[in-house]
Design a protein around this motif. Structure first.
Motif, PDB file in Angstrom:
ATOM      1  N   UNK A 106       0.897  -1.158  -0.110  1.00  0.00           N
ATOM      2  CA  UNK A 106      -0.004  -0.006   0.115  1.00  0.00           C
ATOM      3  C   UNK A 106       0.860   1.278   0.028  1.00  0.00           C
ATOM      4  N   UNK A 107       2.118   1.189   0.466  1.00  0.00           N
ATOM      5  CA  UNK A 107       3.069   2.305   0.511  1.00  0.00           C
ATOM      6  C   UNK A 107       3.785   2.610  -0.775  1.00  0.00           C
ATOM      7  N   UNK A 108       3.672   1.770  -1.669  1.00  0.00           N
ATOM      8  CA  UNK A 108       4.457   1.928  -2.675  1.00  0.00           C
ATOM      9  C   UNK A 108       3.362   2.370  -3.976  1.00  0.00           C
ATOM     10  N   UNK A 109       3.749   3.038  -5.102  1.00  0.00           N
ATOM     11  CA  UNK A 109       3.089   3.387  -6.276  1.00  0.00           C
ATOM     12  C   UNK A 109       3.014   2.206  -6.845  1.00  0.00           C
ATOM     13  N   UNK A 110       2.076   2.086  -7.964  1.00  0.00           N
ATOM     14  CA  UNK A 110       1.825   1.128  -8.956  1.00  0.00           C
ATOM     15  C   UNK A 110       3.347   0.883  -9.658  1.00  0.00           C
ATOM     16  N   UNK A 111       4.002   1.787 -10.120  1.00  0.00           N
ATOM     17  CA  UNK A 111       5.084   1.700 -10.741  1.00  0.00           C
ATOM     18  C   UNK A 111       6.115   0.789  -9.775  1.00  0.00           C
ATOM     19  N   UNK A 112       6.053   1.179  -8.592  1.00  0.00           N
ATOM     20  CA  UNK A 112       7.084   0.634  -7.639  1.00  0.00           C
ATOM     21  C   UNK A 112       6.627  -0.787  -7.218  1.00  0.00           C
ATOM     22  N   UNK A 113       5.355  -1.059  -7.143  1.00  0.00           N
ATOM     23  CA  UNK A 113       4.921  -2.501  -6.987  1.00  0.00           C
ATOM     24  C   UNK A 113       5.325  -3.408  -8.037  1.00  0.00           C
ATOM     25  N   UNK A 146       1.887   6.376 -11.197  1.00  0.00           N
ATOM     26  CA  UNK A 146       2.284   7.056  -9.880  1.00  0.00           C
ATOM     27  C   UNK A 146       1.193   6.986  -8.944  1.00  0.00           C
ATOM     28  N   UNK A 147       0.223   6.365  -9.054  1.00  0.00           N
ATOM     29  CA  UNK A 147      -0.777   6.090  -8.186  1.00  0.00           C
ATOM     30  C   UNK A 147      -0.621   5.210  -7.303  1.00  0.00           C
ATOM     31  N   UNK A 148      -1.127   5.212  -5.964  1.00  0.00           N
ATOM     32  CA  UNK A 148      -1.302   4.232  -5.034  1.00  0.00           C
ATOM     33  C   UNK A 148      -2.346   3.247  -5.185  1.00  0.00           C
ATOM     34  N   UNK A 149      -2.154   1.966  -4.590  1.00  0.00           N
ATOM     35  CA  UNK A 149      -3.131   1.016  -4.825  1.00  0.00           C
ATOM     36  C   UNK A 149      -4.356   1.438  -4.266  1.00  0.00           C
ATOM     37  N   UNK A 150      -4.578   2.229  -2.995  1.00  0.00           N
ATOM     38  CA  UNK A 150      -5.785   2.432  -2.384  1.00  0.00           C
ATOM     39  C   UNK A 150      -6.494   3.602  -3.482  1.00  0.00           C
ATOM     40  N   UNK A 151      -5.836   4.108  -4.501  1.00  0.00           N
ATOM     41  CA  UNK A 151      -6.411   4.893  -5.396  1.00  0.00           C
ATOM     42  C   UNK A 151      -7.080   4.304  -6.754  1.00  0.00           C
ATOM     43  N   UNK A 152      -7.083   3.135  -6.702  1.00  0.00           N
ATOM     44  CA  UNK A 152      -7.383   2.133  -7.759  1.00  0.00           C
ATOM     45  C   UNK A 152      -8.605   1.392  -7.451  1.00  0.00           C
ATOM     46  N   UNK A 153      -9.203   1.104  -8.248  1.00  0.00           N
ATOM     47  CA  UNK A 153     -10.430   0.119  -8.298  1.00  0.00           C
ATOM     48  C   UNK A 153     -10.080  -1.397  -8.055  1.00  0.00           C
TER      49      UNK A 153
END
Length: 378
Positions: A106-113, A146-153
């Motif tokens: 959760x603390x990583x961006x999409x790209x970092x994940x 650059x979004x975080x998982x919590x910002x995604x569906x």
């Protein structure tokens, strides 16, 4: 970057089999006196999509964990391209895995994940960035890097998990009920996307699910499991149209089961009697006097109008019905065959269903399939 541009980095050539062939030989797993998996043997060709399908407790997840290396088999072997990898630890198997709960940081961006497996493998920054861009483009999420998982569906999170599992070009992709947390409409959309993704990347996919529609929609091969045993394996259409046992016919879709005594057999057809009803059944080689069990799908039963005939005919009355949008589901009570489920298309339906309405049903001699009682299965 387009999906086509991403192809050289991640995708294989459809039909060329860039994935790896997988084989299980006599795989068993026991926990004390409980046998979770019982001598399962199966094989899947490189680049195919295999689904392990079965009810809860059938052993499908245990098999997937044994393939991944997280569960040590009590007996048997896991082979990749003919090479025994049973004793190989998970980190050396180079398999991608997508879990039911996504397991994103959760603390990583999409790209970092997505980049995480590449960091573990100590790829250079330039290589990581190129592969991450290609993986996100492949799942159509390049705009969300650059979004975080919590910002995604939920569906977007699932696609991030798929990108992360594919970014390092794994030998196999293992999927543990990846769509079960999604609502029905989104699940159907993701099924289409997952199937298209499999075609593009060309890898071997092994999927676990208890959802029959998902298994039929996605798979090249389906292995049906029950009580830790492999009951039947084959192409989805073959399993649906030609189940070998009552369990397979009942678990994979909906079926009516007709029981009758064989009165005559010959010429590729059996003549059966069920009470006062005579049935004609194509196929089957049971001798006269034997009891036959037939599986008859609801969609293969027709409502007969005045003057219409069929190889098999029976009269009854509607005991219950439901409108399902595309069609009606009817329960028709008959004197000799019990209650029969009938699937009736709603578009220009020949009747307006109502309880107690008399109807005449018919089906072809090859509409039903002889099946074994589950205790008789080999």
């Amino acid at each position: 970057m387009s999906a086509a541009a991403a192809a050289p980095a991640l995708a294989g050539r459809p039909g060329r089999g860039v994935g790896h062939a997988l084989e299980l030989r006599g795989l068993s797993k026991r926990y004390g006196s409980f046998t979770a998996v019982d001598a399962v043997s199966l094989g899947i060709e490189r680049g195919q999509f295999l689904t392990l399908l079965g009810p809860s407790g059938s052993g499908k997840t245990t098999i997937l964990m044994a393939i991944a290396g997280f569960v040590a088999p009590s007996e048997g072997a896991v082979l990749l391209d003919g090479r025994d990898i049973t004793a190989l630890p998970p980190e050396r198997r180079d398999f991608g895995m997508v879990f039911q709960g996504y397991a994103l940081f959760p603390h990583m961006t999409v790209a970092e994940n997505v980049a995480f497996p590449l960091r573990v493998r100590r790829l250079s920054r330039a290589e990581r960035e190129a592969k991450v861009r290609a993986a996100l483009d492949l799942v159509q999420l390049d705009r969300f890097a650059e979004r975080r998982p919590a910002q995604l569906s939920g569906g977007q999170q699932q696609r991030v998990a798929l990108a992360r599992a594919l970014v390092f070009d794994p030998d196999l992709l293992l999927l543990d009920e990846p769509l079960s947390a999604l609502d029905k409409k989104l699940r159907a959309e993701l099924q289409d996307e997952l199937k298209a993704l499999h075609r593009r990347v060309g890898r071997t996919f092994v999927n676990v699910t208890h959802d029959q529609e998902e298994a039929l929609s996605l798979s090249d091969q389906v292995a049906i499991l029950n009580h830790g045993r492999l009951v039947q394996m084959g192409a989805p259409e073959a399993l649906y149209e030609r189940p070998r046992t009552r369990f397979v016919a009942d678990f994979l879709g909906t079926s009516n089961f007709l029981r009758g005594q064989v009165e005559a057999a010959g010429g590729g057809e059996m003549q059966l009697r069920a009470g006062e009803t005579r049935l004609r059944q194509a196929g089957g080689d049971l001798p006269p006097g034997a009891t036959a069990l037939l599986s008859l799908r609801p969609e293969k039963i027709a409502l007969l109008g005045a003057g219409e005939a069929a190889a098999n005919q029976v009269t009854g009355s509607i005991a219950a019905w439901a409108y399902l949008g595309a069609g009606f589901s009817l329960t028709v009570r008959t004197s000799d065959l019990g209650a029969l489920r009938v699937a009736l298309p709603a578009w220009r339906a020949p009747i307006a269903p109502s309880e107690g309405l008399p109807v005449r049903l018919g089906w072809a001699a090859d509409a039903a399939v002889p099946v074994l009682e589950d205790g008789d299965a080999a």
